[in-house]
Design a protein around this motif. Sequence first.
Motif, mmCIF file in Angstrom:
data_model
loop_
_atom_site.group_PDB
_atom_site.id
_atom_site.type_symbol
_atom_site.label_atom_id
_atom_site.label_comp_id
_atom_site.label_asym_id
_atom_site.label_seq_id
_atom_site.Cartn_x
_atom_site.Cartn_y
_atom_site.Cartn_z
ATOM 1 N N SER A 3 0.846 -1.192 0.000
ATOM 2 C CA SER A 3 0.000 0.000 0.000
ATOM 3 C C SER A 3 0.884 1.246 0.000
ATOM 4 O O SER A 3 1.896 1.302 0.692
ATOM 5 C CB SER A 3 -0.889 -0.024 1.238
ATOM 6 N N GLN A 29 -14.077 9.282 -4.896
ATOM 7 C CA GLN A 29 -13.811 8.652 -3.603
ATOM 8 C C GLN A 29 -14.321 7.216 -3.597
ATOM 9 O O GLN A 29 -13.638 6.308 -3.124
ATOM 10 C CB GLN A 29 -14.463 9.450 -2.472
ATOM 11 N N THR A 30 -15.528 7.012 -4.114
ATOM 12 C CA THR A 30 -16.108 5.668 -4.179
ATOM 13 C C THR A 30 -15.272 4.754 -5.061
ATOM 14 O O THR A 30 -15.047 3.585 -4.724
ATOM 15 C CB THR A 30 -17.554 5.739 -4.709
ATOM 16 N N LYS A 33 -12.286 3.650 -3.028
ATOM 17 C CA LYS A 33 -12.671 2.719 -1.964
ATOM 18 C C LYS A 33 -12.995 1.343 -2.531
ATOM 19 O O LYS A 33 -12.655 0.324 -1.928
ATOM 20 C CB LYS A 33 -13.858 3.264 -1.178
ATOM 21 N N GLY A 37 -8.678 1.218 -1.667
ATOM 22 C CA GLY A 37 -8.010 2.398 -1.118
ATOM 23 C C GLY A 37 -8.771 2.951 0.072
ATOM 24 O O GLY A 37 -9.926 2.620 0.302
ATOM 25 N N SER A 38 -8.106 3.795 0.839
ATOM 26 C CA SER A 38 -8.793 4.487 1.926
ATOM 27 C C SER A 38 -8.459 5.974 1.830
ATOM 28 O O SER A 38 -7.296 6.351 1.672
ATOM 29 C CB SER A 38 -8.394 3.922 3.287
ATOM 30 N N LEU A 40 -7.753 9.512 3.089
ATOM 31 C CA LEU A 40 -7.243 10.148 4.298
ATOM 32 C C LEU A 40 -7.849 11.526 4.482
ATOM 33 O O LEU A 40 -8.257 11.900 5.572
ATOM 34 C CB LEU A 40 -5.716 10.280 4.236
ATOM 35 N N TYR A 67 -4.846 9.862 -0.165
ATOM 36 C CA TYR A 67 -5.369 8.516 0.076
ATOM 37 C C TYR A 67 -4.245 7.500 0.055
ATOM 38 O O TYR A 67 -3.124 7.788 -0.381
ATOM 39 C CB TYR A 67 -6.434 8.157 -0.977
ATOM 40 N N THR A 68 -4.549 6.319 0.577
ATOM 41 C CA THR A 68 -3.601 5.210 0.563
ATOM 42 C C THR A 68 -4.257 4.028 -0.130
ATOM 43 O O THR A 68 -5.484 3.912 -0.161
ATOM 44 C CB THR A 68 -3.184 4.783 1.991
ATOM 45 N N GLY A 69 -3.419 3.153 -0.656
ATOM 46 C CA GLY A 69 -3.932 1.957 -1.298
ATOM 47 C C GLY A 69 -2.914 1.377 -2.252
ATOM 48 O O GLY A 69 -1.804 1.905 -2.399
#
Length: 111
Positions: A3, A29-30, A33, A37-38, A40, A67-69
């Motif tokens: 990640s 964003q969706t 996700k 990913g998430s 931040l 974001y992270t992922g």
Amino acid sequence: MKSYMYETMYILRPDLNDEVVDATIGKYQTMLKDQGGSILETQHRGKRRLAYEIDRNREGIYIQMNYTGPGEMVAPLERAMRLSDDVIRFLTVKQETEAAVAAADADADAE
């Protein structure tokens, strides 16, 4: 799967109303996700004057997402932005995390 931390800055057309802007932010964003990913942080930086004209636009609505992922999630996001008529420009940058910087410094010191 490894990640990473990313920052994507994108500029939307200035003639979009608030509902369309919020829907566009939610869509991206969706999308992140759904690919693991998430988010931040998402900053709506508002309408600003562009440094130069892009597609006959002198202003744009700036959005920043951190974001992270996994790395594989960036390409579909950028493809969706490239195909969107609402996005004028976008840029994704892979962030250096503090742990990665510390590990790189430790490797450099060992040599």
